[in-house]
Design a protein around this motif. Structure first.
Motif: not given
Lengths: 480, 502
Positions: B226-229, B261-265
């Motif tokens: 997630x952090x990459x995104x 999408x990363x934060x949402x995940x």
């Protein structure tokens, strides 16, 4: 004597039609290669249908598995034969090696694969393995006058002979320890007392031979040379068919392995899987020639598959079967496209030749991109779902380190798969047309094969449940 | 409750439209017309769903709509979708930006338009699926799916270093998502071994989290993905490249939607399903988020390339989002979710403005700009407006979100909240520098570039209205957000998450 013969109809069809093609070719003045091609095509179609629809039985004379597992593989191999024949037609005709040897040997090699995959008896297994290998030695060297092709055949032959020797010695040891040539009892015997070590040694030798056929590291070094030298559609046939057949044996051995041997067996699989995934992917990173790159990639896929076998006790065999089907399609697809895109005086070789392909041949490029993305494990393809199954099994079985290595290897693989895709879609087309020969184009047969592969890959990616269910039922018949 | 599978329609309508656009092939007008119609229909459909938000269960955070079908029952995989207030807002934002992206591309893209619009719409399919998925397997499928179109969009229609940028994007994000995959499958295996039922259902996984000693590993694996995104420092280096090289629509979708999408995940997956590891991860997340806020703001100050500057500002804003999520209380998380929407609106606008400027000046370098206020008054007014929004001027959208995040964070991590305030002050520097270098100062020699035309003004006008609406009247939006946030922090989870509460 011939009681129950309909259950081996697929094998009979392949054998008889193979022989028939040889006879027709020998007795006809002008070789009717077109007719022979149709005959071979019909034979593999009939064999596939016979495998799917034939009467059900567990084994034939106790020697050959004609239950769901054997039939599933026979059907898969018939499909591989069929698609390879479709890919082969124009390629062989243009390069002047179409004829009875080619089509007859294809069918016999298919027979060898089907026997190997379905073997319930060590002898059938060895016969099948030899039949498929001997046919492939010749098929690989089929382009007469091409030194590369000859070299490929010779290389595969010499190494293959060594592998065969190891396998046959291994079988002898297993027999000596277990007292049975039937695979299941011979392994079961080792679960008792005394002879576990001898069986294990035999299995080790068999595994070494199989590892060579599957191009598992460190026995994979022949792969790029052979794949590079062989005619592209034969490469497709080799990569998809022989791997599927040999993997079928490995899956069967995993299912039947008694608990006391499993501890050692799984260790060997673990090591082979890790080594294969890392070594092949590392080599592929530096590779600039298309066929060699794809050769490394197909070896790497076997490494991922082995991961699932490590998790055999946790649904891994079903995962492996599913992935194997997807893998056969993907590799047929990529080497099929190499076939179509190859200039007439050789095979597609340098990465540069793919530059700007998406403008020149949008459909072929899209199809190749789909196969590559599937190999890389991108949705919505069979490769994606398959890889997920593999990782699931290995994690369920409790091997997180292996899964981590697999993920690392897959991350490396992204680089070269996407490199190929990028060359096709983002490389500017070079000024001059393709280096030699007329513009490549797909004939009807090749187009059909590629379309089938593309649709099947997408189908597996979106609706994987049926094949997964089928694979589950097939593995259940192994009694593992 | 609905005969029509509305959620599936939301996901697959863009794909269908994209295929239609592809069928138009090289006919530019037909392709972009198709794309516009499809994305307008999608926007209409999504806006229609807002009506559901008024229903009584909306405030409770229950699903407004859901769908569920067996997909791979043998492995406990379902095709399960659910829409609540947060996903509704994100889907709506995506639909809005998608329409604007088609409009932005109107005169920009004439090369292989069919493929271009297919990829643009395919991305929407992936993103919508991700925002709606309630099954982790499905979630991962859409997570991977949205990457491929972006790879092609950046690599085929981007600027000078596009192939390099697209490679960096794909390698970073895919390597990250493999770690995520291991996390997801590890969770699946651990949950199955513990409870006896193997399932990917988010609700089931959250209801019975695995043992605490495994959770740490799973959380680490998921958070890397997630952090990459997001992107969190130090996994952010792909972002400036990708943003700078992408075509305008690509930058807009990347900033507006994909980073969300990363934060949402993190919000929907990582923190709820691994509560005890979340407690351990929170301080790490806070640290990384703050590092991102400061570092990116500082780097942004030094940029000479307008798009790059805005790209770094994205990292700052998303750092704040993660800060809010990590503090994990109603106020901070609501603020973080609101901030996702806000960033989508204001940063997208800035990327559109940068793209318009590049079309006119053929440069993204700040040195080639200046004095645009006189030459392009309409452009400059919009530019100043969105720059101020990005800065967090009261009355505009970011102010509300930032305030909620920082106030909420203050309850959990006072020092971090104070640091966050200071970080925002650093942010002021680069915004002012950007405004100074573009619209003020001496004009460049040569004929003045043409001002915005009607289409361009319309695009920016729509965004400006949205920015003002949230800034002045955030109530309805916050209501939509708070229900689901409360539900995620429901009593059952409150116990496990008590460590977060001050």
């Amino acid at each position: 004597m011939l009681e129950g013969w309909p259950v081996i109809a697929p094998h009979a069809i392949l054998a008889l039609c193979g022989g028939l093609i040889f006879c027709l070719g020998a007795f006809w003045q002008r070789r009717p290669s077109g007719l022979l091609w149709w005959l071979a095509l019909a034979a593999s179609l009939a064999a596939g249908l016979a495998a799917l629809g034939g009467p059900v039985s567990a084994t034939y004379q106790g020697m050959l598995d004609v239950g769901l597992y054997g039939r599933l593989f026979t059907a898969l191999i018939a499909l591989v034969c069929l698609l390879a024949l479709l890919l082969l037609k124009r390629y062989a005709a243009l390069r002047g090696f179409a004829g009875e040897e080619l089509y007859g040997l294809m069918l016999l090699a298919g027979l060898g694969m089907a026997l190997t995959a379905g073997a319930a008896h060590w002898l059938i297994f060895f016969l099948g393995l030899e039949l498929l290998s001997i046919c492939l030695y010749i098929l690989l060297a089929m382009r007469k006058g091409s030194s590369e092709s000859t070299e490929a055949g010779l290389k595969y032959f010499i190494l293959g002979a060594v592998a065969s020797a190891l396998v046959v010695f291994g079988i002898a040891l297993i027999y000596a320890a277990g007292g049975s040539m039937l695979i299941a009892p011979s392994l079961a015997a080792a679960s008792g007392t005394g002879h576990g070590a001898l069986t294990l040694l035999g299995l080790g030798l068999v595994l070494t031979g199989l590892a060579f056929k599957l191009s598992l590291a460190p026995l994979h070094v022949w792969t790029p040379d052979v794949y590079q030298g062989a005619p592209a559609p034969i490469t497709a046939f080799l990569a998809a068919g022989s791997k599927a057949a040999v993997m079928a044996v490995l899956v069967r051995l995993c299912a039947l392995m008694p608990g006391n041997l499993w501890t050692y067996w799984v260790l060997a699989l673990w090591g082979l899987a890790a080594l294969t995934m890392l070594a092949t992917n590392l080599s592929a990173l530096r590779e600039e020639r298309v066929k060699r790159l794809l050769a490394y990639s197909s070896a790497a896929q076997m490494g991922y598959l082995l991961m699932a076998l490590v998790g055999a006790r946790y649904g891994g065999l079903v995962s492996a079967l599913f992935f194997l089907c997807a893998y056969a399609l993907m590799d047929l697809g990529v080497f099929g496209l190499v076939t179509v895109l190859s200039p007439h005086d050789g095979d597609l070789n340098r990465l540069d030749e793919l530059r700007g392909l998406s403008r020149r041949h949008p459909w072929l490029a899209a199809c190749l991109a789909l196969c590559l993305l599937s190999l890389a494990g991108m949705p919505p393809t069979g490769g994606f779902v398959g890889k997920l199954f593999l990782f699931t099994s290995v994690l369920k079985a409790g091997y997180p380190v292996l899964a981590l290595l697999g993920a690392l290897a897959a991350a490396m693989a992204f680089y070269y798969y996407f490199k190929l895709v990028a060359v096709m879609y983002m490389g500017e087309p070079s000024g001059e047309p393709a280096p030699s020969g007329p513009k490549p184009a797909a004939g009807a047969a090749e187009a059909l094969a590629l379309a089938v592969i593309a649709v099947a890959l997408l189908w597996l990616g979106v609706f994987p449940a049926w094949l997964h269910g089928l694979a589950g039922a097939a593995v259940a018949t192994l009694g593992g | 409750m609905f005969a029509v599978p509305l959620l599936s329609l939301l996901i697959f309508l863009p794909l269908g439209g994209g295929l239609l656009a592809l069928a138009c092939g090289a006919r530019v007008r037909a392709a972009r017309g198709t794309a516009l119609v499809v994305s307008l229909v999608e926007l209409g459909l999504t806006s229609g769903l807002l009506a559901l938000a008024g229903s009584p269960q909306a405030g409770q955070g229950a699903w407004l709509l859901s769908e569920s079908r067996a997909w791979l029952p043998a492995l406990g995989i379902q095709y399960a979708l659910g829409l609540d207030g947060v996903s509704l807002l994100l889907v709506l934002l995506t639909a809005l930006l998608q329409v604007l992206c088609v409009l932005v591309s109107w005169r920009q893209i004439d090369e292989r338009p069919g493929l271009y619009y297919l990829l643009l719409l395919l991305m929407q399919t992936g993103v919508n699926g991700l925002f709606l998925a309630q099954d982790l397997f499905l979630f991962y499928l859409f997570w991977e799916l949205q990457l491929i179109p972006m790879f092609f969009l950046v690599g085929m229609w981007g600027h000078e270093r596009r192939v390099f940028a697209s490679f960096k994007l794909v390698l970073f994000t895919l390597a990250g998502s493999l770690m995520l995959l291991l996390g997801i499958l590890g969770l699946y295996a651990a949950h199955g071994a513990q409870s006896g039922t193997y399932t990917f259902s988010l609700a089931a996984l959250a209801a019975a989290p695995p043992a605490a000693n495994i959770q740490g590993w799973l959380m680490a694996a998921m958070l890397i993905g997630f952090a990459v995104k997001v992107p969190l420092v130090p996994l952010h280096t792909w972002l400036p490249e990708a943003h700078t090289q992408a075509p305008t629509a690509g930058s807009v979708l990347l900033a507006g939607v994909l980073l969300k999408t990363g934060a949402y995940a993190i919000f929907r997956v990582a923190l709820p399903v691994l509560p005890s590891a979340a407690a351990l991860a929170a301080p790490v997340l806070v640290g990384l988020a703050l590092a991102g806020v400061f570092y990116a703001a500082w780097i942004a100050r030094a940029q000479r390339d307008l798009k790059r500057l805005v790209a770094y500002s994205s990292i700052t804003h998303l750092g704040l989002v993660v800060l809010g999520l990590a503090a994990w209380n109603l106020m901070s998380v609501s603020g973080a979710v609101l901030q996702m929407i806000n960033h989508g609106l204001s940063t997208s606008a800035l990327f559109i403005l940068a793209g318009l400027l590049q079309q006119r000046l053929d440069s993204r370098s700040l040195e080639d700009m200046g004095g645009l206020w006189t030459a392009m008054p309409r452009f400059s007014a919009f530019f100043l407006f969105f720059a101020m929004a990005s800065l967090g001027l009261p009355g505009l959208n970011n102010f509300v979100g930032e305030l909620l995040v920082l106030l909420g964070t203050y309850r959990a991590y006072p020092a971090a909240a104070v640091a966050g305030f200071v970080g925002l002050a650093v942010g002021v520097m680069y915004v002012l520098k950007m405004v100074q270098a573009t619209i003020f100062g001496p004009a460049q020699p040569g004929p003045p570039p043409p001002d915005l035309n009607g289409r361009e003004a319309l695009i920016l006008g729509v965004l400006a209205v949205a920015v003002l609406f949230i800034g002045l009247h955030p109530g309805p939006v916050l209501e939509l957000i708070e229900g689901p946030v409360k539900a995620l922090m429901s009593p059952g989870q409150q116990v496990a998450l008590a460590i977060f509460q001050p």
